[in-house]
Design a protein around this motif. Structure first.
Motif, short mmCIF file in Angstrom:
data_model
loop_
_atom_site.label_atom_id
_atom_site.label_comp_id
_atom_site.label_asym_id
_atom_site.label_seq_id
_atom_site.Cartn_x
_atom_site.Cartn_y
_atom_site.Cartn_z
N LYS A 1 0.84 -1.20 0.00
CA LYS A 1 0.00 0.00 0.00
C LYS A 1 0.88 1.25 0.00
CE LYS A 1 -3.06 -2.82 2.75
NZ LYS A 1 -2.58 -3.95 1.99
N HIS B 1 -5.72 -3.06 -3.06
CA HIS B 1 -6.50 -3.49 -4.23
C HIS B 1 -7.98 -3.16 -4.06
CE1 HIS B 1 -3.16 -6.55 -4.43
NE2 HIS B 1 -3.35 -6.45 -5.73
N THR B 2 -8.49 -3.45 -2.84
CA THR B 2 -9.94 -3.39 -2.64
C THR B 2 -10.48 -1.99 -2.93
OG1 THR B 2 -9.62 -5.05 -0.94
CG2 THR B 2 -11.78 -4.00 -1.01
N HIS C 1 -9.13 -0.98 6.31
CA HIS C 1 -7.83 -0.39 6.69
C HIS C 1 -8.07 0.96 7.35
CE1 HIS C 1 -6.30 -3.28 3.47
NE2 HIS C 1 -5.79 -3.68 4.62
N HIS D 1 -10.32 -4.79 11.18
CA HIS D 1 -9.32 -5.62 10.47
C HIS D 1 -8.72 -6.73 11.34
CE1 HIS D 1 -5.31 -6.31 8.57
NE2 HIS D 1 -5.88 -5.94 7.43
N LEU E 1 -8.66 -10.80 11.16
CA LEU E 1 -7.51 -11.36 10.44
C LEU E 1 -6.49 -12.05 11.33
CD1 LEU E 1 -6.89 -9.19 7.30
CD2 LEU E 1 -8.74 -10.72 7.91
N LYS F 1 -5.50 -15.64 10.05
CA LYS F 1 -4.13 -15.92 9.60
C LYS F 1 -3.42 -16.91 10.53
CE LYS F 1 -3.69 -11.79 6.77
NZ LYS F 1 -2.86 -10.69 6.23
N ASN G 1 -8.06 -13.99 0.15
CA ASN G 1 -8.77 -12.72 0.34
C ASN G 1 -9.72 -12.56 -0.86
OD1 ASN G 1 -9.41 -9.97 0.09
ND2 ASN G 1 -7.34 -9.25 0.62
N ARG H 1 -12.92 -11.02 -7.76
CA ARG H 1 -11.49 -10.80 -7.49
C ARG H 1 -11.09 -11.55 -6.22
NH1 ARG H 1 -8.68 -7.81 -2.99
NH2 ARG H 1 -6.52 -8.16 -3.57
N1 LIG Z 1 -6.11 -6.78 4.66
C1 LIG Z 1 -5.61 -7.61 3.62
C2 LIG Z 1 -4.77 -8.71 4.18
O1 LIG Z 1 -4.18 -8.51 5.22
O2 LIG Z 1 -4.71 -9.76 3.56
C3 LIG Z 1 -4.75 -6.83 2.73
O3 LIG Z 1 -3.99 -5.84 3.33
C4 LIG Z 1 -4.96 -6.74 1.31
O4 LIG Z 1 -5.74 -5.65 0.97
P1 LIG Z 1 -6.21 -5.47 -0.52
O5 LIG Z 1 -6.86 -6.75 -0.92
O6 LIG Z 1 -7.17 -4.35 -0.44
O7 LIG Z 1 -4.97 -5.14 -1.28
#
Ligand SMILES: N[C@H](C(=O)O)[C@H](O)COP(=O)(O)O
Ligand SMILES: NC(=O)c1ccc[n+]([C@@H]2O[C@H](COP(=O)([O-])OP(=O)(O)OC[C@H]3O[C@@H](n4cnc5c(N)ncnc54)[C@H](O)[C@@H]3O)[C@@H](O)[C@H]2O)c1
Length: 314
Positions: A108, A121-122, A151, A251, A255, A259, A268, A277
């Motif tokens: 990012k 991406h999102t 985020h 988040h 996660l 994870k 994701n 996607r």
């Molecule tokens: N929160 C996601 C993760 O930890 O897997 C990641 O940062 C990716 O975000 P995008 O798909 O928006 O890039």
């Protein structure tokens, strides 16, 4: 017919080119999906060399200028290429040349250093498709989580929670579980925000003010949602089969457990976009870039899930 999946190389300074090279050599996945790599053949071949693999025999859509990229060293230039790969893959899906896209990891920070306003991406895909509120799901065999806020700084999370946001996240999740996973009447657990879901206002009132009314609204709309449930035990219950997905308020609430269980093979998935996607659940792993040691399992799982979703969505 196998669905065509556009696979981006990710940040070229990260492990993306290596995990995509390993994906291209994964015979069981090639039986499920036809791959179109979106990036640069030169970068893909460098990734393959790092892994001791021959040059992949795959279609590559070339994007961006040829630049010197050093594995492990992100830069505005690597961020610009990474963003360009994502935009091109989206174009291919929108034009019907691919059924779905699966993305390798980007940074990012590098993306923003390259001039993008997006936090990943999102948000980039949401902006480019005019989607107001995409939903981030991370999925593994044992656990699926979705995030009401994504985020965001922790200090901002309580103020960003709303009945509308929780209902939207859960409803999109419910509809996607039915459509793509074939789950009739999905069971959703809705997390509280505070320890023990606030214990009736003892520590925090977001549960009573916001989360419980959202659950009521969802139930009135016919969604099998329960909550607010204590966040410290709800994930354990979900892994025992009590729920199909856990709706998380922020988040790391979702996660960290995801994870812990599924870092190697989690996916994701962006729900609520007009396209399919999927992505890896890990980051750019700059510390491993160029060593050939990155595990491709999440990239492989992302492509397989994109292919399954494309078949289910037809
Ligand atoms: N929160 C996601 C993760 O930890 O897997 C990641 O940062 C990716 O975000 P995008 O798909 O928006 O890039
Ligand atoms: N889908 C995505 O694009 C995505 C997802 C998550 C993080 N990110 C971004 O990636 C960058 C780096 O994030 P981070 O350092 O917090 O997390 P990271 O996932 O890149 O790395 C965390 C640890 O896991 C290891 N690791 C990661 N992927 C691995 C793999 N495939 N095989 C073996 N080990 C692996 C790394 O070596 C490191 O020790 C950040 O900019 C973050 O925003 C992107």
């Amino acid at each position: 017919m196998k669905p065509r999946i556009a696979v981006t190389l990710g940040d070229p300074a990260g492990v993306g080119p290596e995990i995509v090279a390993r994906l291209c050599a994964h015979a069981p996945t090639l039986e499920l999906a036809e791959l179109i790599v979106v990036g640069q053949r030169r970068l893909l071949e460098a990734g393959a060399r790092s892994c001791g693999l021959p040059a992949p025999a795959v279609e590559v859509v070339e994007v961006g200028q040829l630049l010197k990229i050093t594995p492990g060293l992100p830069s505005p230039a690597s961020g610009k290429l990474a963003g360009g790969f994502v935009e091109k893959a989206l174009e291919l899906v929108q034009a019907g040349e691919a059924a779905a896209m699966a993305t390798a990891p980007i940074s990012k920070e590098a993306l923003q250093a390259a001039g993008y306003s997006d936090t990943g991406h999102t948000t980039l895909l949401a902006r480019r498709t005019g989607t107001e509120r995409p939903v981030m799901m991370l999925a593994g065999e044992r656990l699926k989580v979705v995030l009401v806020t994504i985020h965001k700084a922790m200090r901002d999370v309580p103020g960003l929670l709303s009945v509308e946001g929780i209902v939207h996240t859960a409803q999109v999740t419910h509809d996607s579980l039915e459509r793509y996973w074939g789950i009739a009447a999905p069971r959703l657990a809705v997390c509280g925000l505070n320890p023990h879901a606030g214990e009736h206002g003892l520590f925090g009132d977001e549960e009573e003010r916001i989360i419980a009314p959202a659950v009521e609204e969802l139930r009135a709309a016919g969604v099998d949602a329960v909550g607010p449930l204590p966040p410290d035990t709800v994930f354990w219950r979900a892994t025992r089969g009590h729920f199909d997905t856990v709706v998380c308020m922020y988040h790391d609430q979702g996660l960290i457990p995801l994870k812990l269980l599924h870092f190697e093979d989690g996916v994701n998935v962006s729900l609520g976009l007009p396209i399919i996607r999927t992505s890896v659940d890990h980051g750019t792993a700059y510390d491993l870039a160029g060593t050939g040691q990155a595990n491709p399992a999440s990239m492989i799982a992302a492509v397989r899930m994109a292919a399954q979703m494309a078949m289910a969505g037809d």
